[in-house]
Design a protein around this motif. Structure first.
Motif, PDB file in Angstrom:
ATOM      1  N   UNK A   2      47.935  40.652  42.961  1.00 20.58           N
ATOM      2  CA  UNK A   2      48.548  39.627  42.129  1.00 20.58           C
ATOM      3  C   UNK A   2      50.064  39.800  42.118  1.00 20.58           C
ATOM      4  N   UNK A   3      50.522  41.055  42.039  1.00 20.53           N
ATOM      5  CA  UNK A   3      51.960  41.338  42.070  1.00 20.53           C
ATOM      6  C   UNK A   3      52.550  41.003  43.433  1.00 20.53           C
ATOM      7  N   UNK A   4      51.779  41.237  44.508  1.00 21.36           N
ATOM      8  CA  UNK A   4      52.269  40.925  45.850  1.00 21.36           C
ATOM      9  C   UNK A   4      52.471  39.422  46.024  1.00 21.36           C
ATOM     10  N   UNK A  32      52.546  33.825  53.181  1.00 19.75           N
ATOM     11  CA  UNK A  32      51.955  33.649  51.851  1.00 19.75           C
ATOM     12  C   UNK A  32      50.441  33.468  51.943  1.00 19.75           C
ATOM     13  N   UNK A  33      49.991  32.754  52.992  1.00 16.52           N
ATOM     14  CA  UNK A  33      48.550  32.544  53.166  1.00 16.52           C
ATOM     15  C   UNK A  33      47.827  33.870  53.390  1.00 16.52           C
ATOM     16  N   UNK A  34      48.447  34.771  54.135  1.00 17.92           N
ATOM     17  CA  UNK A  34      47.838  36.068  54.399  1.00 17.92           C
ATOM     18  C   UNK A  34      47.637  36.846  53.102  1.00 17.92           C
ATOM     19  N   UNK A  35      48.672  36.839  52.239  1.00 16.15           N
ATOM     20  CA  UNK A  35      48.571  37.554  50.967  1.00 16.15           C
ATOM     21  C   UNK A  35      47.585  36.878  50.041  1.00 16.15           C
ATOM     22  N   UNK A  36      47.650  35.535  49.964  1.00 15.88           N
ATOM     23  CA  UNK A  36      46.753  34.812  49.056  1.00 15.88           C
ATOM     24  C   UNK A  36      45.306  34.885  49.518  1.00 15.88           C
ATOM     25  N   UNK A  37      45.070  34.927  50.837  1.00 15.92           N
ATOM     26  CA  UNK A  37      43.693  35.070  51.336  1.00 15.92           C
ATOM     27  C   UNK A  37      43.114  36.428  50.946  1.00 15.92           C
ATOM     28  N   UNK A  38      43.941  37.469  51.051  1.00 15.90           N
ATOM     29  CA  UNK A  38      43.477  38.797  50.646  1.00 15.90           C
ATOM     30  C   UNK A  38      43.154  38.819  49.153  1.00 15.90           C
ATOM     31  N   UNK A  39      44.000  38.148  48.372  1.00 16.35           N
ATOM     32  CA  UNK A  39      43.736  38.065  46.933  1.00 16.35           C
ATOM     33  C   UNK A  39      42.473  37.246  46.662  1.00 16.35           C
ATOM     34  N   UNK A  40      42.299  36.168  47.449  1.00 19.02           N
ATOM     35  CA  UNK A  40      41.108  35.336  47.287  1.00 19.02           C
ATOM     36  C   UNK A  40      39.826  36.099  47.600  1.00 19.02           C
ATOM     37  N   UNK A  41      39.863  36.967  48.613  1.00 20.31           N
ATOM     38  CA  UNK A  41      38.674  37.771  48.951  1.00 20.31           C
ATOM     39  C   UNK A  41      38.286  38.697  47.805  1.00 20.31           C
TER      40      UNK A  41
END
Length: 394
Positions: A2-4, A32-41
């Motif tokens: 979330x912080x990332x 941003x998609x790479x970070x948000x996808x990891x957060x989504x997983x």
């Protein structure tokens, strides 16, 4: 994560001009998609665990209800349980299930809160690098004499910025500091403001070791105009008044007039009530610089530090600001960091900083007389180089 996500967004928004200039919007979107996808997983896994918990809980309640109905009907048929008792048991089961569900939600939210607060707690528990000593007394400035005694400073063990610097700046003296980038000029003045503490040696103001005085009293005695001034997302009136909180509106306007801010502020639709945006993004670089100078004029501290204070100004604006600075510097101890050597000719003293030490010390005319002077080499490079280029064009 979330912080990332927050950090990635903040990094992109704060550098939006670079993203537009280099047409790298697609690359930043993919980042941003790479970070948000990891957060989504991770969020999906959390939801699946939560759904599994709800499923197990629902199966247990269903099994309990089935058992109650089964045995309740059998006992009612045998005449050992009344309908009222059966209804009472049902009410107890409903209340029990609601309480257990609420307890589960409470535990989940507690763990989420603990997780979110960990980073905040780490920041709050981090020790301050610069602290007031026990019993620190207020700084008393009489004439503003600044003295460095064998001052050494290093950001880490491998990078020493200043090495054994010793010098005295008399009260009311105007001193300019020049030198190559990375020579230690900004570090020199930040040690005076106690942004950092010296690795070795001492810094004195009117004979008082700045380590032994309260930081707030020290910084209230210094007006600082940085190269890249930062403004609050507030009105122009509030930003200028930040120099002295108890200043009246008339005093703020007078300071703005001296810094030639009033000229562009009066043309704004809301005047001094105009919001400048985050970090002053609604103003040009020169306008932000003039607001910062107005703030310093309003503060009227006995020690003044100008760190490339006119670097964002065009020649016409610089000429106007120079008049304001002449008034501002009157009867003050002044330290000016500048790369434009034309702006420091009137200084009482010029210090040439190179390699973390004071290599040369003197007036403009004195330093120019030395053929081996670094100042003379820099002066010839700027003034002489300009003249050569002009003659070549002719």
């Amino acid at each position: 994560l979330d912080s990332q996500i927050t950090a990635t967004l903040a990094d992109a928004f704060s550098n939006i001009s670079a993203i537009i200039t280099y047409a790298s919007g697609r690359e930043e979107s993919l980042r941003f998609k790479k970070v948000s996808d990891a957060y989504g997983d991770i969020l999906l896994k959390s939801w699946l665990v939560s759904i599994a918990f709800i499923g197990v809980f629902s199966i247990c309640i269903f099994a309990l209800e089935f058992a109650v109905f089964y045995f309740g009907i059998r006992l009612w048929a045998a005449g050992t349980m009344t309908v009222g008792t059966f209804v009472l048991i049902q009410i107890y089961i409903i209340q029990l299930s609601q309480s257990l569900w609420g307890l589960g939600e409470l535990i989940r939210k507690a763990f989420e809160s603990f997780s979110e607060s960990m980073e905040v707690v780490e920041i709050l528990e981090a020790e301050h690098g610069v602290r007031d000593v026990p019993g620190a007394r207020p700084l008393v400035v009489t004439d503003g004499t600044v003295e460095y005694r064998e001052v050494t400073f290093a950001y880490n063990e491998t990078r020493e910025v200043l090495s054994g610097v010793s010098l005295t700046i008399r009260g009311g003296q105007k001193v300019a500091m020049i030198g190559p980038s990375g020579a230690g000029k900004s570090t020199f003045v930040r040690l005076l403001m106690r942004t950092y503490d010296a690795t070795d040696g001492q810094v004195f103001v009117d004979g008082q070791d700045i380590v032994s005085v309260a930081q707030d009293s020290l910084r209230r005695s210094i007006a600082f105009v940085p190269q890249d001034p930062s403004l609050f997302h507030r009105s122009l009136m509030e930003n200028i008044r930040y120099g002295r909180a108890d200043a009246s509106d008339d005093e703020v306007i007078a300071a703005a007039t001296s810094a030639h801010c009033h000229e562009f502020i009066k043309d704004l639709p809301q005047g001094y009530d105009t919001l400048v945006g985050e970090r002053g993004v609604k103003l040009s670089g020169g306008e932000r610089q003039r607001v910062a100078i107005a703030r310093a004029i309003l503060k009227n501290a006995p020690i003044l530090i100008l760190d490339e204070a006119t670097s964002s100004l065009d020649s016409q604006s610089e000429a106007l600001i120079q008049d304001a600075l002449d008034v501002l510097m009157r009867d003050k101890t002044v330290i000016v960091i500048a790369h434009r050597l034309s702006t420091i000719r009137k200084m009482d003293r010029i210090l040439v900083i190179d390699g973390g030490a004071v290599r040369e010390d003197g007036t403009h005319d004195k330093l120019l007389k030395n053929p081996n002077s670094l100042y003379k080499a820099l002066w010839d490079l700027q003034a002489g180089g300009f003249l050569k280029n002009t003659e070549a064009e002719k």
